[in-house]
Scaffold this active site. Sequence first.
Site, short mmCIF file in Angstrom:
data_model
loop_
_atom_site.label_atom_id
_atom_site.label_comp_id
_atom_site.label_asym_id
_atom_site.label_seq_id
_atom_site.Cartn_x
_atom_site.Cartn_y
_atom_site.Cartn_z
N GLU A 1 31.86 57.03 -50.88
CA GLU A 1 31.69 58.44 -51.16
C GLU A 1 31.14 59.09 -49.92
OE1 GLU A 1 29.10 56.98 -54.50
OE2 GLU A 1 30.29 58.76 -55.53
N ALA B 1 25.32 52.23 -52.86
CA ALA B 1 23.91 52.55 -53.12
C ALA B 1 23.29 51.20 -53.13
CB ALA B 1 23.86 53.63 -54.43
N GLY C 1 28.70 54.18 -52.83
CA GLY C 1 28.08 55.24 -52.21
C GLY C 1 28.94 55.21 -50.69
N GLU D 1 31.77 51.08 -59.07
CA GLU D 1 30.59 51.22 -59.80
C GLU D 1 30.92 50.95 -61.28
OE1 GLU D 1 31.74 53.13 -57.35
OE2 GLU D 1 30.04 54.07 -56.43
N1 COA Z 1 23.00 47.11 -52.70
C1 COA Z 1 21.74 46.26 -52.50
N2 COA Z 1 21.99 45.05 -52.01
C2 COA Z 1 23.43 45.10 -51.39
C3 COA Z 1 24.33 45.85 -51.66
C4 COA Z 1 24.11 46.86 -52.48
N3 COA Z 1 25.15 47.73 -52.55
N4 COA Z 1 25.48 45.20 -51.04
C5 COA Z 1 25.25 43.97 -50.54
N5 COA Z 1 23.69 43.98 -50.69
C6 COA Z 1 22.89 42.71 -50.11
C7 COA Z 1 23.03 41.69 -50.81
O1 COA Z 1 22.37 41.50 -52.05
C8 COA Z 1 22.90 40.49 -49.87
O2 COA Z 1 21.13 40.51 -50.01
P1 COA Z 1 20.62 39.07 -50.00
O3 COA Z 1 20.92 38.28 -48.55
O4 COA Z 1 19.05 39.49 -49.84
O5 COA Z 1 20.92 38.42 -51.12
C9 COA Z 1 23.21 41.16 -48.64
O6 COA Z 1 23.41 42.50 -48.85
C10 COA Z 1 24.38 40.35 -48.12
O7 COA Z 1 25.37 40.79 -49.08
P2 COA Z 1 26.22 39.42 -49.59
O8 COA Z 1 26.68 39.87 -51.30
O9 COA Z 1 25.77 38.23 -49.64
O10 COA Z 1 27.50 39.52 -48.71
P3 COA Z 1 28.95 39.05 -49.09
O11 COA Z 1 29.67 38.87 -47.70
O12 COA Z 1 29.13 37.89 -49.95
O13 COA Z 1 29.89 40.17 -50.18
C11 COA Z 1 30.10 42.51 -50.61
C12 COA Z 1 29.90 41.41 -49.45
C13 COA Z 1 30.18 43.82 -49.99
C14 COA Z 1 31.39 42.10 -51.32
C15 COA Z 1 29.04 42.33 -51.65
O14 COA Z 1 27.84 42.38 -50.82
C16 COA Z 1 28.99 43.24 -52.69
O15 COA Z 1 29.58 43.26 -53.58
N6 COA Z 1 27.92 44.24 -52.70
C17 COA Z 1 27.91 45.23 -53.65
C18 COA Z 1 29.28 46.28 -53.44
C19 COA Z 1 28.97 47.54 -54.70
O16 COA Z 1 29.15 47.10 -55.68
N7 COA Z 1 28.55 48.79 -54.18
C20 COA Z 1 28.58 49.82 -55.05
C21 COA Z 1 27.03 49.85 -55.47
S1 COA Z 1 26.97 51.37 -56.43
#
Ligand code: COA
Length: 283
Positions: A137, A89, A134, A157
Amino acid sequence: MPRAAIFRPSHTLDTASEQSFRMTDLNYVKVEWDGEIAVVTIDRQDKLNALNADVVGELGEVFSNLREDDEVRGVILTGAGNKAFVAGADIGELATMNSVTGVKVSRDGQDVFRAIELFPKPVLAAVGGYALGGGCELALACHLRIASERAQFGLPEVGLGIIPGYGGTIRLARLIGLGRAIELTLTGDTVKAERAHEIGLVSKVVQGDSLLDEAKALLRRITSKGPVAVRMALESIYRGLDTPTGEALGFESAMFGLLASTDDMREGMHAFLEKRKPDFKGR
Ligand code: COA
């Protein structure tokens, strides 16, 4: 929100690329057809396809349209790019919620995911990268899942101070068992594709560049079967999860009896006896 119009391309167009198009009033969800299969792609690559309210709304619109399309016999759900299926999400949106809007965010997502779970034709998640929160999910709400070797699954989460709110606390345990689901949910750990396969989270792991072809091949093994039977099988399986055994068995018998009145049952059995392939009409 106005209903998104799906303009299914003419069947006189014969290649998949000619049949591809983007629904004009949708920003993040793309639909392409390949014969009887619709491929639904979440495309918000700058945020790793994270689910904001618009994406969730568009997914709901698309599935509600595809439900009515009798020529669609199965759906593949995937994420654009080779990095993410859906990275969760949208955390930027979640960060602004309060206890009232939080319930709404969760319910809105749950409603769309439930519509996917209850979709009357098989829905297969083709996971080519991160399926977190999400995104995991969403894959769990689909009837089947396959992954590329790049895929990673997890429910992070609790690390954000919340719990999975789109059905993850229910569906993960049903799929992989209570102990593993509790461990994954409470640690927030991610698992790679091979491990996801070992624990039954996905049916198969394939090479990244063949993900869509493999997804279509698996789905076609199902769409070649009797569509009414496939639909009733899904209904009976999901009904069985929510109802006491006696009642669920009664429902199964009713569906079994109902199928005896279909042309497809006669066709399927005659084809077997005549040693030919069945030609199911879905009625
Ligand atoms: N919500 C909003 N934005 C997200 C996102 C999310 N769940 N997951 C990734 N993004 C965005 C990042 O903020 C970044 O945006 P920006 O370039 O404007 O800063 C872009 O997507 C790329 O992500 P980034 O974190 O730079 O890539 P990465 O390869 O370093 O890491 C992940 C990849 C998936 C490990 C990392 O993005 C992450 O941990 N995301 C969140 C996962 C999460 O907790 N999901 C559950 C949410 S309830």
